[in-house]
Design a protein around this motif. Sequence first.
Motif, PDB file in Angstrom:
ATOM      1  N   ALA A  19       0.824  -1.215   0.000  1.00  0.00           N
ATOM      2  CA  ALA A  19       0.000   0.000   0.000  1.00  0.00           C
ATOM      3  C   ALA A  19       0.855   1.260   0.000  1.00  0.00           C
ATOM      4  O   ALA A  19       1.830   1.370   0.751  1.00  0.00           O
ATOM      5  N   GLY A  20       0.471   2.204  -0.859  1.00  0.00           N
ATOM      6  CA  GLY A  20       1.179   3.471  -0.949  1.00  0.00           C
ATOM      7  C   GLY A  20       2.428   3.420  -1.804  1.00  0.00           C
ATOM      8  O   GLY A  20       3.152   4.424  -1.914  1.00  0.00           O
ATOM      9  N   ARG A  21       2.674   2.273  -2.451  1.00  0.00           N
ATOM     10  CA  ARG A  21       3.875   2.123  -3.273  1.00  0.00           C
ATOM     11  C   ARG A  21       3.493   1.859  -4.725  1.00  0.00           C
ATOM     12  O   ARG A  21       2.415   1.375  -5.034  1.00  0.00           O
ATOM     13  N   VAL A  22       4.437   2.162  -5.618  1.00  0.00           N
ATOM     14  CA  VAL A  22       4.216   2.005  -7.054  1.00  0.00           C
ATOM     15  C   VAL A  22       4.746   0.648  -7.500  1.00  0.00           C
ATOM     16  O   VAL A  22       5.845   0.239  -7.109  1.00  0.00           O
ATOM     17  N   LEU A  23       3.967  -0.038  -8.314  1.00  0.00           N
ATOM     18  CA  LEU A  23       4.404  -1.332  -8.816  1.00  0.00           C
ATOM     19  C   LEU A  23       5.507  -1.166  -9.858  1.00  0.00           C
ATOM     20  O   LEU A  23       5.383  -0.371 -10.801  1.00  0.00           O
ATOM     21  N   THR A  24       6.578  -1.932  -9.674  1.00  0.00           N
ATOM     22  CA  THR A  24       7.666  -1.972 -10.656  1.00  0.00           C
ATOM     23  C   THR A  24       7.576  -3.224 -11.523  1.00  0.00           C
ATOM     24  O   THR A  24       8.273  -3.333 -12.526  1.00  0.00           O
ATOM     25  N   ARG A  25       6.722  -4.157 -11.095  1.00  0.00           N
ATOM     26  CA  ARG A  25       6.493  -5.371 -11.882  1.00  0.00           C
ATOM     27  C   ARG A  25       5.094  -5.887 -11.626  1.00  0.00           C
ATOM     28  O   ARG A  25       4.621  -5.886 -10.488  1.00  0.00           O
ATOM     29  N   SER A  26       4.454  -6.321 -12.688  1.00  0.00           N
ATOM     30  CA  SER A  26       3.111  -6.892 -12.600  1.00  0.00           C
ATOM     31  C   SER A  26       3.032  -8.063 -13.556  1.00  0.00           C
ATOM     32  O   SER A  26       3.351  -7.933 -14.735  1.00  0.00           O
ATOM     33  N   ASP A  27       2.605  -9.212 -13.042  1.00  0.00           N
ATOM     34  CA  ASP A  27       2.536 -10.407 -13.878  1.00  0.00           C
ATOM     35  C   ASP A  27       1.362 -11.260 -13.396  1.00  0.00           C
ATOM     36  O   ASP A  27       1.420 -11.867 -12.328  1.00  0.00           O
ATOM     37  N   LEU A  28       0.289 -11.274 -14.171  1.00  0.00           N
ATOM     38  CA  LEU A  28      -0.889 -12.076 -13.848  1.00  0.00           C
ATOM     39  C   LEU A  28      -0.892 -13.294 -14.771  1.00  0.00           C
ATOM     40  O   LEU A  28      -1.139 -13.165 -15.978  1.00  0.00           O
ATOM     41  N   ARG A  29      -0.642 -14.461 -14.217  1.00  0.00           N
ATOM     42  CA  ARG A  29      -0.453 -15.655 -15.032  1.00  0.00           C
ATOM     43  C   ARG A  29      -1.728 -16.489 -15.131  1.00  0.00           C
ATOM     44  O   ARG A  29      -1.772 -17.660 -14.780  1.00  0.00           O
ATOM     45  N   VAL A  30      -2.763 -15.849 -15.569  1.00  0.00           N
ATOM     46  CA  VAL A  30      -4.022 -16.522 -15.901  1.00  0.00           C
ATOM     47  C   VAL A  30      -4.391 -16.061 -17.303  1.00  0.00           C
ATOM     48  O   VAL A  30      -4.204 -14.887 -17.641  1.00  0.00           O
ATOM     49  N   PRO A  31      -4.885 -16.956 -18.135  1.00  0.00           N
ATOM     50  CA  PRO A  31      -5.080 -16.619 -19.548  1.00  0.00           C
ATOM     51  C   PRO A  31      -5.873 -15.342 -19.800  1.00  0.00           C
ATOM     52  O   PRO A  31      -5.499 -14.535 -20.657  1.00  0.00           O
ATOM     53  N   ARG A  32      -6.945 -15.154 -19.055  1.00  0.00           N
ATOM     54  CA  ARG A  32      -7.823 -14.029 -19.331  1.00  0.00           C
ATOM     55  C   ARG A  32      -7.149 -12.680 -19.102  1.00  0.00           C
ATOM     56  O   ARG A  32      -7.476 -11.687 -19.771  1.00  0.00           O
ATOM     57  N   PHE A  33      -6.200 -12.639 -18.146  1.00  0.00           N
ATOM     58  CA  PHE A  33      -5.588 -11.357 -17.796  1.00  0.00           C
ATOM     59  C   PHE A  33      -4.067 -11.364 -17.991  1.00  0.00           C
ATOM     60  O   PHE A  33      -3.355 -10.535 -17.427  1.00  0.00           O
ATOM     61  N   ALA A  34      -3.582 -12.279 -18.798  1.00  0.00           N
ATOM     62  CA  ALA A  34      -2.141 -12.415 -18.997  1.00  0.00           C
ATOM     63  C   ALA A  34      -1.520 -11.163 -19.620  1.00  0.00           C
ATOM     64  O   ALA A  34      -0.336 -10.875 -19.398  1.00  0.00           O
ATOM     65  N   THR A  35      -2.287 -10.405 -20.385  1.00  0.00           N
ATOM     66  CA  THR A  35      -1.740  -9.215 -21.035  1.00  0.00           C
ATOM     67  C   THR A  35      -1.949  -7.950 -20.206  1.00  0.00           C
ATOM     68  O   THR A  35      -1.471  -6.874 -20.586  1.00  0.00           O
ATOM     69  N   ALA A  36      -2.655  -8.050 -19.104  1.00  0.00           N
ATOM     70  CA  ALA A  36      -2.883  -6.880 -18.247  1.00  0.00           C
ATOM     71  C   ALA A  36      -1.583  -6.471 -17.569  1.00  0.00           C
ATOM     72  O   ALA A  36      -0.852  -7.319 -17.042  1.00  0.00           O
ATOM     73  N   ASP A  37      -1.289  -5.192 -17.567  1.00  0.00           N
ATOM     74  CA  ASP A  37      -0.052  -4.701 -16.970  1.00  0.00           C
ATOM     75  C   ASP A  37      -0.380  -3.571 -15.995  1.00  0.00           C
ATOM     76  O   ASP A  37      -0.864  -2.517 -16.385  1.00  0.00           O
ATOM     77  N   LEU A  38      -0.092  -3.824 -14.716  1.00  0.00           N
ATOM     78  CA  LEU A  38      -0.365  -2.832 -13.670  1.00  0.00           C
ATOM     79  C   LEU A  38       0.885  -2.051 -13.284  1.00  0.00           C
ATOM     80  O   LEU A  38       0.845  -1.225 -12.373  1.00  0.00           O
ATOM     81  N   THR A  39       1.984  -2.295 -13.967  1.00  0.00           N
ATOM     82  CA  THR A  39       3.238  -1.604 -13.674  1.00  0.00           C
ATOM     83  C   THR A  39       3.048  -0.093 -13.755  1.00  0.00           C
ATOM     84  O   THR A  39       2.431   0.423 -14.692  1.00  0.00           O
ATOM     85  N   GLY A  40       3.577   0.606 -12.759  1.00  0.00           N
ATOM     86  CA  GLY A  40       3.469   2.062 -12.724  1.00  0.00           C
ATOM     87  C   GLY A  40       2.283   2.576 -11.937  1.00  0.00           C
ATOM     88  O   GLY A  40       2.209   3.771 -11.637  1.00  0.00           O
ATOM     89  N   ARG A  41       1.372   1.697 -11.572  1.00  0.00           N
ATOM     90  CA  ARG A  41       0.222   2.103 -10.769  1.00  0.00           C
ATOM     91  C   ARG A  41       0.549   1.989  -9.279  1.00  0.00           C
ATOM     92  O   ARG A  41       1.247   1.075  -8.852  1.00  0.00           O
ATOM     93  N   SER A  42      -0.003   2.883  -8.502  1.00  0.00           N
ATOM     94  CA  SER A  42       0.149   2.821  -7.046  1.00  0.00           C
ATOM     95  C   SER A  42      -0.884   1.861  -6.474  1.00  0.00           C
ATOM     96  O   SER A  42      -2.021   1.794  -6.956  1.00  0.00           O
ATOM     97  N   VAL A  43      -0.468   1.128  -5.448  1.00  0.00           N
ATOM     98  CA  VAL A  43      -1.393   0.257  -4.728  1.00  0.00           C
ATOM     99  C   VAL A  43      -2.069   1.098  -3.651  1.00  0.00           C
ATOM    100  O   VAL A  43      -1.392   1.702  -2.813  1.00  0.00           O
ATOM    101  N   LEU A  44      -3.376   1.151  -3.659  1.00  0.00           N
ATOM    102  CA  LEU A  44      -4.111   1.962  -2.688  1.00  0.00           C
ATOM    103  C   LEU A  44      -4.299   1.224  -1.370  1.00  0.00           C
ATOM    104  O   LEU A  44      -4.053   1.773  -0.298  1.00  0.00           O
ATOM    105  N   ASP A  45      -4.756  -0.019  -1.436  1.00  0.00           N
ATOM    106  CA  ASP A  45      -4.959  -0.798  -0.215  1.00  0.00           C
ATOM    107  C   ASP A  45      -5.212  -2.250  -0.582  1.00  0.00           C
ATOM    108  O   ASP A  45      -5.489  -2.580  -1.740  1.00  0.00           O
TER     109      ASP A  45
END
Length: 275
Positions: A19-45
């Motif tokens: 929480a309160g930090r920015v993602l430097t890596r995001s990897d969702l290893r499920v087919p439906r969301f494999a291309t989703a990239d959350l890198t650069g977003r802050s985690v709110l909670d």
Amino acid sequence: MPEGDTVWRTAHRLHEALAGRVLTRSDLRVPRFATADLTGRSVLDVTPRGKHLLTRFEGGLTLHSHLRMEGAWRVFATGERWRGGPEHQIRAILATTEHAAVGYRLPFLELIRTAEEENVVGHLGPDLLGPDWDPVEAVRRLTADPGRPLGEALLDQRNLAGIGNVFKAELAFLAAVTPWLPVGELPPGVPERLVATAHRLLEANKDRVERRTTTARHPRNNLYVYGRVNRPCLRCGIAVRRFGPPASRSTPDDRVSYWCPGCQKGPTAETVRTN
């Protein structure tokens, strides 16, 4: 299956790390969301809701996960060796400059709009460890179907969110009734005491890994009946019984029940099946 106390503790650990930090890596290893990239977003909670985990990000996105039987989130410091299972069991990685949260064997993982969270958790009853805890509403829901066996009613997350099979067994024991007793046959005042005890037990266990419902000092006696088949009841000495599929078979935990024939009154699985 992890219960509400375990999920609360997992959420707390993830929240502290992310929480309160920015993602430097995001990897969702499920087919439906494999291309989703959350890198650069802050985690709110990171918020627990019963047995569900909601990780919220800036931009109105939420990662919804459920641990079910085998899933687990592990938090590691940057540079620390990951120890949670083999690489092929990893389903999600959320990393910042300081920590990596790694989801192993997660059976359910989806990325949704935060505004749509109610679509996935809105059906849940009062959360035993949440800010919406309402004991009056919990009693109302628990007793809404008088003919329903107590064990089933306790496990139904639409009644109380957070109870799993361990607490089901322990609560029935503390109420001195079997899990098969219809809720409508509970003595006066017992539903209210059951709900209050459920809240107290989950609150007491949310900050400790070793779950405890008794006051015994020996770790083998932390629980009254769950997992104690053929061992003497801590109160009356009669052997605890177990009903359900053999432990060697991989089956949902909620199909198994433990009870003490001496301390708990009411129908048993055998009598229910023959009537």
